[in-house]
Design a protein around this motif. Structure first.
Motif, PDB file in Angstrom:
ATOM      1  N   UNK A   1       0.830  -1.208   0.000  1.00  0.00           N
ATOM      2  CA  UNK A   1       0.000   0.000   0.000  1.00  0.00           C
ATOM      3  C   UNK A   1       0.866   1.260   0.000  1.00  0.00           C
ATOM      4  N   UNK A   2       1.955   1.220   0.771  1.00  0.00           N
ATOM      5  CA  UNK A   2       2.868   2.387   0.801  1.00  0.00           C
ATOM      6  C   UNK A   2       3.477   2.632  -0.569  1.00  0.00           C
ATOM      7  N   UNK A   3       3.866   1.540  -1.244  1.00  0.00           N
ATOM      8  CA  UNK A   3       4.478   1.702  -2.573  1.00  0.00           C
ATOM      9  C   UNK A   3       3.478   2.288  -3.565  1.00  0.00           C
ATOM     10  N   UNK A   4       2.200   2.155  -3.262  1.00  0.00           N
ATOM     11  CA  UNK A   4       1.171   2.722  -4.152  1.00  0.00           C
ATOM     12  C   UNK A   4       0.761   4.124  -3.709  1.00  0.00           C
ATOM     13  N   UNK A   5       1.482   4.653  -2.735  1.00  0.00           N
ATOM     14  CA  UNK A   5       1.258   6.043  -2.345  1.00  0.00           C
ATOM     15  C   UNK A   5       0.386   6.250  -1.121  1.00  0.00           C
ATOM     16  N   UNK A   6      -0.031   5.154  -0.473  1.00  0.00           N
ATOM     17  CA  UNK A   6      -0.965   5.295   0.653  1.00  0.00           C
ATOM     18  C   UNK A   6      -0.247   5.715   1.936  1.00  0.00           C
ATOM     19  N   UNK A   7      -0.930   6.539   2.736  1.00  0.00           N
ATOM     20  CA  UNK A   7      -0.417   6.934   4.050  1.00  0.00           C
ATOM     21  C   UNK A   7      -0.997   6.002   5.111  1.00  0.00           C
TER      22      UNK A   7
ATOM     23  N   UNK B   1      -4.955   5.727   5.378  1.00  0.00           N
ATOM     24  CA  UNK B   1      -5.528   4.961   4.262  1.00  0.00           C
ATOM     25  C   UNK B   1      -5.253   3.472   4.438  1.00  0.00           C
TER      26      UNK B   1
END
Lengths: 260, 353
Positions: free
Chosen positions: A164-170, A173
């Protein structure tokens, strides 16, 4: 032979638990002389205090569940992700409510949050409700934490978080859209257990002088003959419905996944 | 300046230096594999590029921008994991759309991009399926689509094929390469499988003990290994001990046979013992034209693999592996028989001591 002994043990266990329950239920139906009737139940349901206290406890149960989820899900997640070494400590803390009696906790609350303290929560009904909600959350902590932690164990928390982090999520989220939906069944199990605890809880509500369902049951039991067992049957039914809902939610979730 | 620049990267965990002074520049659109055994630091380098690990020292620049201290979610990278890491609560379409949703891209654009990505990976009909309803290969394809959907600057692949069976692994690695070329996306691929690395990479970085032992094109790495480790790790090697007869001429003796290296002078001194290496395909069974060094051998094992016959022969006390193509008119030699092997001095790799 072994099978017969096993079945006999099961039967004995069932009788041990069910006979008193059957006796109580039977007694609750004997309000009208000579015939079985639901008079005691009707009386209970006609009592406006029943609905008021039941509604109050339900509201507080909802607040407790919300607070519990907000406290436990991020904590269990963080411990699993970043602080695995702190797990024994956190587990010990979550078990404390099982060994510290509710009366000790509530006296502590009254000492700390009375009207002459720095945070006079007992000075108003709303403040006391907040205090009671915190107390309920403490009592439900062992069950809620274990339920959520078991749910987290079934998913690869670290990899899903990194994905999820690699997809931009904080963090928010990740928690709201990835972690919580994946442990929802576990959270619901914890929520139903919390509901069952809050509905039957007496000590905290009575000592904080709040109109909850537990003190109402005690009051009725002290003054009436047939209504208390009827109320006990109702309380049992609520608990069992909660347990049934846990099972249903678990099955429903599997069914949904298999169906999709 | 390279598109992705890793400069003097170091990473220590406690007293353990996992990555040591690692330098690498990757051009835009290049496919680079980090190859090495377990614990060599390749995954740590990848995780530092992703932002999951903070370098102890050194810097990471993407397209000229220093991202060393940036959080993962700010780096605009795409990543594929060995364990797929699809979100179990979401459908295939929702998984692919996740990064786009996080970026705040409109619903219409999101749907179009998801459809485009699913077409790209060849799974346009599986949009409504959940991950648990897909095979391993399909899940990894979806993971690729999900990583590519937000159009990342760099694609990071952390052993994405390791959990798949052999057949799927080969087809998926080819697909990854085709898609990577089509999109021209800069890619780092971590693997411990040398065949995998050689088959799809523009360049390979062979890592050992936290350092980059050699970086180069697969052809270069395979044929001209610069260190003994690289020579041994990439491909199979047959090694012989040789004595230097003439350093100036590059003349060596192996089990009584003279080998004149065509590359001329070598660094070892006359009389020194050196190690020669030969790839299995450089050695022929029997005499052959252009293979001037001939040595007597005894056949130890013969493995018939269909198009290739793998022979193990004992040569001057050393077991040598060699591959020959199957020819119906030439049956494999019987085990225990005496034979000859031959090779060209130009195929010899002189390993540094």
């Amino acid at each position: 032979m072994t099978r017969i002994v096993a079945w006999a043990a099961v039967l004995l266990g069932c009788l041990y638990f069910l006979l008193p329950l059957a006796g109580m239920t039977e007694f609750s139906l004997k309000m009208r002389r000579g015939v079985y009737s639901f008079d005691a139940y009707v009386k209970v349901f006609e009592d406006p205090t029943f609905w008021a206290t039941f509604g109050y406890s339900l509201t507080l149960a909802a607040a407790t569940i919300v607070f519990g989820v907000l406290l436990v899900v991020p904590t269990a997640y963080w411990v699993r992700l970043k602080l695995p070494q702190a797990r024994p400590v956190v587990e010990f803390i979550t078990l404390l409510p099982l060994v510290i009696p509710a009366i000790v906790i509530v006296f502590g609350y009254i000492r700390l949050y009375n009207t002459s303290s720095f945070l006079p929560l007992t000075g108003s009904a709303f403040g006391t409700d907040i205090l009671l909600t915190m107390g309920y959350a403490t009592l439900a902590l062992p069950y809620m934490y274990r339920a959520v932690d078991t749910g987290l164990r079934t998913i690869d928390v670290a990899t899903l978080t990194e994905a999820a982090q690699s997809l931009g999520a904080g963090w928010f989220t990740i928690l709201a859209r990835i972690i919580l939906p994946n442990v929802l069944v576990a959270v619901l199990s914890g929520a139903f257990l919390t509901l069952a605890i809050v509905i039957g809880e007496f000590t905290m509500a009575a000592l904080l002088n709040r109109p909850a369902f537990g003190p109402f049951m005690q009051l009725l039991g002290a003054n009436r003959a047939y209504e208390p067992p009827a109320l006990a049957v109702i309380a049992f039914t609520i608990t069992w419905v909660c347990m049934g809902l846990i099972q249903l939610v678990t099955r429903f979730s599997k069914h949904e996944r298999a169906k999709a | 300046m390279a598109f992705l620049d890793l400069t003097n990267l170091e990473k220590t965990f406690g007293a353990n230096r996992v990555v040591k002074d690692f330098n690498l520049g990757i051009d835009k659109g290049e496919f680079v594999s980090l190859l090495g055994p377990s614990g060599c630091g390749k995954t740590t380098v990848l995780r530092m590029v992703a932002g999951f690990e903070t370098p102890t020292s050194g810097s990471i620049r993407i397209d000229g921008q220093d991202v060393t201290d940036q959080r993962t979610n700010q780096r605009a990278i795409g990543m594929m994991f060995q364990a797929y890491a699809l979100f179990p609560n979401m459908t295939v379409a929702d998984n692919v759309a996740f990064g786009l949703k996080v970026k705040g891209i409109s619903r219409a654009e999101r749907e179009a991009r998801v459809a485009e990505m699913l077409r790209l990976i060849g799974l346009p009909d599986l949009a409504t399926r959940f991950p648990f309803q897909l095979s391993g290969g399909q899940q990894q394809r979806v993971a690729l689509a999900r990583a590519l959907a937000p159009r990342p600057r760099v694609l990071l692949l952390d052993e994405p094929l390791s959990a798949l069976d052999a057949k799927v692994r080969v087809s998926l690695r080819n697909e990854i390469r085709v898609i990577q070329r089509e999109l021209g996306i800069t890619t780092i691929f971590v693997t411990h499988d040398q065949e995998e690395a050689m088959s799809i990479s523009d360049r390979i970085v062979v890592m050992n003990g936290g350092i980059a032992e050699q970086a180069g094109a697969p052809f270069e790495i395979y044929n001209n290994p610069r260190t003994r480790f690289v020579a041994g790790f990439v491909g199979t090697l047959n090694m012989f001990t040789a004595t230097v007869e003439s350093q100036q001429d590059g003349l060596l003796t192996v089990a009584g046979q003279r080998v004149l290296l065509p590359k001329g002078p070598i660094t070892a001194r006359d009389g020194d013992t050196v190690t020669l290496a030969l790839r299995p395909e450089a050695i022929r069974l029997g005499r052959a034209e252009g293979r001037e060094v001939v040595m007597p051998a005894t056949i130890d094992e013969v493995h018939f693999l269909g198009s290739v016959i793998r022979v193990r022969a004992r040569v001057a006390g050393t077991v040598v592996a060699l591959d020959t193509f199957n020819r119906p008119d030439q049956p494999p030699p019987p085990v225990g028989s005496a034979a000859e092997i031959s090779f060209a001095a130009s195929d010899v790799i002189l390993l540094p001591e």
